[in-house]
Motif scaffolding. Structure first.
Motif, PDB file in Angstrom:
ATOM      1  N   PHE A   1       2.558  57.991  44.298  1.00 49.29           N
ATOM      2  CA  PHE A   1       3.706  58.896  44.190  1.00 49.29           C
ATOM      3  C   PHE A   1       4.916  58.180  43.592  1.00 49.29           C
ATOM      4  O   PHE A   1       5.584  58.700  42.694  1.00 49.29           O
ATOM      5  CB  PHE A   1       4.080  59.453  45.572  1.00 49.29           C
ATOM      6  N   ILE A   2       5.216  56.991  44.104  1.00 45.06           N
ATOM      7  CA  ILE A   2       6.398  56.268  43.645  1.00 45.06           C
ATOM      8  C   ILE A   2       6.234  55.800  42.199  1.00 45.06           C
ATOM      9  O   ILE A   2       7.150  55.924  41.376  1.00 45.06           O
ATOM     10  CB  ILE A   2       6.685  55.063  44.561  1.00 45.06           C
TER      11      ILE A   2
ATOM     12  N   VAL B   1       7.487  56.287  36.237  1.00 45.75           N
ATOM     13  CA  VAL B   1       7.110  56.220  34.821  1.00 45.75           C
ATOM     14  C   VAL B   1       7.020  57.588  34.153  1.00 45.75           C
ATOM     15  O   VAL B   1       7.051  57.671  32.917  1.00 45.75           O
ATOM     16  CB  VAL B   1       5.777  55.462  34.632  1.00 45.75           C
ATOM     17  N   ILE B   2       6.918  58.652  34.947  1.00 45.38           N
ATOM     18  CA  ILE B   2       6.861  59.991  34.346  1.00 45.38           C
ATOM     19  C   ILE B   2       8.187  60.713  34.553  1.00 45.38           C
ATOM     20  O   ILE B   2       8.946  60.944  33.619  1.00 45.38           O
ATOM     21  CB  ILE B   2       5.705  60.812  34.934  1.00 45.38           C
ATOM     22  N   THR B   3       8.471  61.057  35.795  1.00 44.54           N
ATOM     23  CA  THR B   3       9.610  61.935  36.077  1.00 44.54           C
ATOM     24  C   THR B   3      10.945  61.288  35.719  1.00 44.54           C
ATOM     25  O   THR B   3      11.738  61.856  34.962  1.00 44.54           O
ATOM     26  CB  THR B   3       9.604  62.324  37.560  1.00 44.54           C
ATOM     27  N   MET B   4      11.202  60.124  36.270  1.00 45.43           N
ATOM     28  CA  MET B   4      12.504  59.494  36.044  1.00 45.43           C
ATOM     29  C   MET B   4      12.645  58.988  34.613  1.00 45.43           C
ATOM     30  O   MET B   4      13.708  59.153  33.995  1.00 45.43           O
ATOM     31  CB  MET B   4      12.705  58.336  37.031  1.00 45.43           C
TER      32      MET B   4
ATOM     33  N   LEU C   1      11.661  51.780  25.543  1.00 43.72           N
ATOM     34  CA  LEU C   1      11.263  50.684  26.421  1.00 43.72           C
ATOM     35  C   LEU C   1      12.330  50.414  27.477  1.00 43.72           C
ATOM     36  O   LEU C   1      12.022  50.279  28.667  1.00 43.72           O
ATOM     37  CB  LEU C   1      11.026  49.416  25.593  1.00 43.72           C
ATOM     38  N   VAL C   2      13.594  50.358  27.055  1.00 38.14           N
ATOM     39  CA  VAL C   2      14.676  50.086  28.009  1.00 38.14           C
ATOM     40  C   VAL C   2      14.821  51.241  29.004  1.00 38.14           C
ATOM     41  O   VAL C   2      15.042  51.021  30.198  1.00 38.14           O
ATOM     42  CB  VAL C   2      16.002  49.838  27.263  1.00 38.14           C
TER      43      VAL C   2
ATOM     44  N   ALA D   1      13.085  50.491  37.563  1.00 41.85           N
ATOM     45  CA  ALA D   1      13.943  49.713  38.462  1.00 41.85           C
ATOM     46  C   ALA D   1      14.724  50.620  39.396  1.00 41.85           C
ATOM     47  O   ALA D   1      14.813  50.362  40.612  1.00 41.85           O
ATOM     48  CB  ALA D   1      14.898  48.849  37.629  1.00 41.85           C
ATOM     49  N   MET D   2      15.302  51.692  38.863  1.00 42.35           N
ATOM     50  CA  MET D   2      16.092  52.598  39.696  1.00 42.35           C
ATOM     51  C   MET D   2      15.229  53.313  40.731  1.00 42.35           C
ATOM     52  O   MET D   2      15.617  53.456  41.896  1.00 42.35           O
ATOM     53  CB  MET D   2      16.801  53.638  38.829  1.00 42.35           C
TER      54      MET D   2
END
Length: 451
Positions: free
Chosen positions: A254-255, A260-263, A304-305, A312-313
């Motif tokens: 989930f995390i 990598v998808i939602t955020m 990439l950034v 990270a967030m």
């Protein structure tokens, strides 16, 4: 049987409980999958082949996976081309025990992130090339068949499949659950459902544990025993109600995919296409890197950034919030992680419906129809059914708020299961759900920036 049992529905039940009819359906999906690979190798350029990208990225990914998971759980595994052939390879193979170093679900999840989601941001146009898409799935198919042939108990599905852990985890956020008729199981002495399962699972315990474990809905147990039921349940029952045999990997899935998808999509695409674009830190850093780093063909430094910052967030807000909540509540961190962490599944899965809903009218529908026209050698062309200028297309953003409401509600139930009350309850609830509130803030920021 009641109408809550999907296997009692005249057409669907007959299709799923009869081996011949189910294998015909699997064969059709296999043909669709194989044809996309064949045409991708035969017609490698995007301008000459709209078929391969449409099948893989406008059909299999959004509808066969995401939409199916949020409704019927791991039903894609029922017709998966890899497991369809893999079941037979597993039977004729040497039945080796998978070595311990491979028996880790991070292999499959890591392969998905590294081989697909990283390129989506860093080399965004690369996977759209028909030849690349075909080779990507051809290599995955070869790896899958080797895994199925070598190792017993369909262990490739458990540990090696890139979407195995994803479907197993997100399948819990759905309307269905495989169960058995408890009254019939009390007198059962044959255990036909267990004998039929190549995964060595015990379907008669699924409801009691509120956990389908590694079940792929292959329907072998349903074909072996009439007491097996595939029931329509309350939405997200397997994460809302108490779960016996907690699975820490489910929360990690989930995390990870939330990051990598939602955020990351929220950073790079939603905010990245808003008037705030040039003031965003990932855009500024990525643009600077483009000027100082050696040129790499097709590489997107901004993407990439954005991906790195989103990861990270997400991990900081999720793990940091849970750690602070564990300090406030005096509850062990991993107990809180395994309990409250189940609330995060809906953020990605339900939130993704916002993207899929709008893209159906903007891209998916015309892509699929044009792929059909190309296959039929027709000169007809279907135009998008909507544009970003159409106000109604933005109504799909409501799925983002629905995702927050569902996650917040599940979190409320999960924190309540920890026997907290008063100030400790609300502090734990607020802190452990920090990533939910961050996600809500990003959704509101995106809407504010656009309108």
């Amino acid at each position: 049987m009641t109408m809550k049992n999907i296997l009692s529905w005249p057409l669907v039940g007959g299709l799923l409980t009869h081996p011949l009819s189910l294998n015909v359906l699997r064969s059709l999906v296999l043909v669709l999958f194989a044809s996309a690979i064949y045409f991708g190798l035969t017609y490698p350029d995007e301008i000459d082949n709209p078929y391969t990208p449409a099948i893989f990225w406008s059909l299999f990914w959004p509808f066969f996976l995401v939409v199916s998971m949020v409704t019927f759980g791991p039903v894609f595994c029922t017709v998966c081309p890899h497991s369809f052939i893999g079941k037979y390879l597993n039977k004729i193979g040497p039945q080796k025990l998978m070595p311990n170093w491979l028996r880790n679900r991070w292999w499959g999840l890591g392969l998905l992130v590294v081989s697909y989601w990283v390129p989506v941001y860093v080399f965004p146009d690369f996977l759209k090339i028909p030849y690349v898409s075909a080779m990507y799935f051809l290599v995955l198919t070869a790896v899958a068949f080797v895994g199925f042939y070598l190792y017993r108990n369909m262990d490739y599905c458990r540990y090696g499949c890139p979407i195995g852990s994803v479907i197993k985890s997100y399948g819990k956020v759905s309307f269905t659950q495989l169960q058995t008729d408890s009254s019939a199981c009390q007198t059962c002495r044959s255990f036909d459902c267990v004998k039929a399962c190549q995964w060595n699972l015990r379907p008669y315990l699924f409801e009691k544990k509120n956990n389908m474990q590694d079940c792929t809905l292959c329907m072998d147990c349903a074909q072996a025993c009439d007491s097996v039921e595939w029931k329509v349940t309350r939405f997200a029952k397997q994460v809302i109600e108490p779960v016996k045999q907690l699975d820490r990997m489910t929360v990690w899935v989930f995390i990870t995919l939330l990051a990598v998808i939602t955020m990351a999509m929220r950073f790079h695409h939603a905010l990245g296409h808003s008037p705030l674009k040039e003031s965003l830190p990932w855009y500024q850093i990525g643009s600077w890197l483009e000027t100082v780093m050696p040129a790499v063909p097709m590489m997107n430094w901004v993407g990439l950034v954005a991906l790195l910052m989103a990861v990270a967030m997400t991990f900081t807000s999720t793990l940091g919030g849970l750690w602070l909540a564990s300090r406030v509540s005096k509850i062990d961190f991993w107990t809180l992680f395994e309990t409250a962490g189940l609330a995060f599944g809906a953020l990605m899965l339900v939130g993704a419906l916002s993207h899929i809903g709008s893209f159906f009218f903007l891209h998916y529908a015309p892509d699929l129809v044009n792929a059909y026209y190309w296959l039929m050698d027709s000169d007809s062309v279907m135009k998008p059914l909507a544009s970003h200028r159409d106000g109604w297309i933005h109504l799909f953003n409501l799925f983002n708020f629905l995702a927050v409401i569902i996650s917040a509600t599940v979190l409320y139930r999960k924190v309540g299961q920890l026997k907290l009350s008063g100030t400790a309850f609300w502090q734990t609830y607020a802190l452990s759900g920090l990533v939910i509130w961050v996600y809500l803030g990003l959704v509101i920021l995106t809407l504010w920036a656009r309108f």
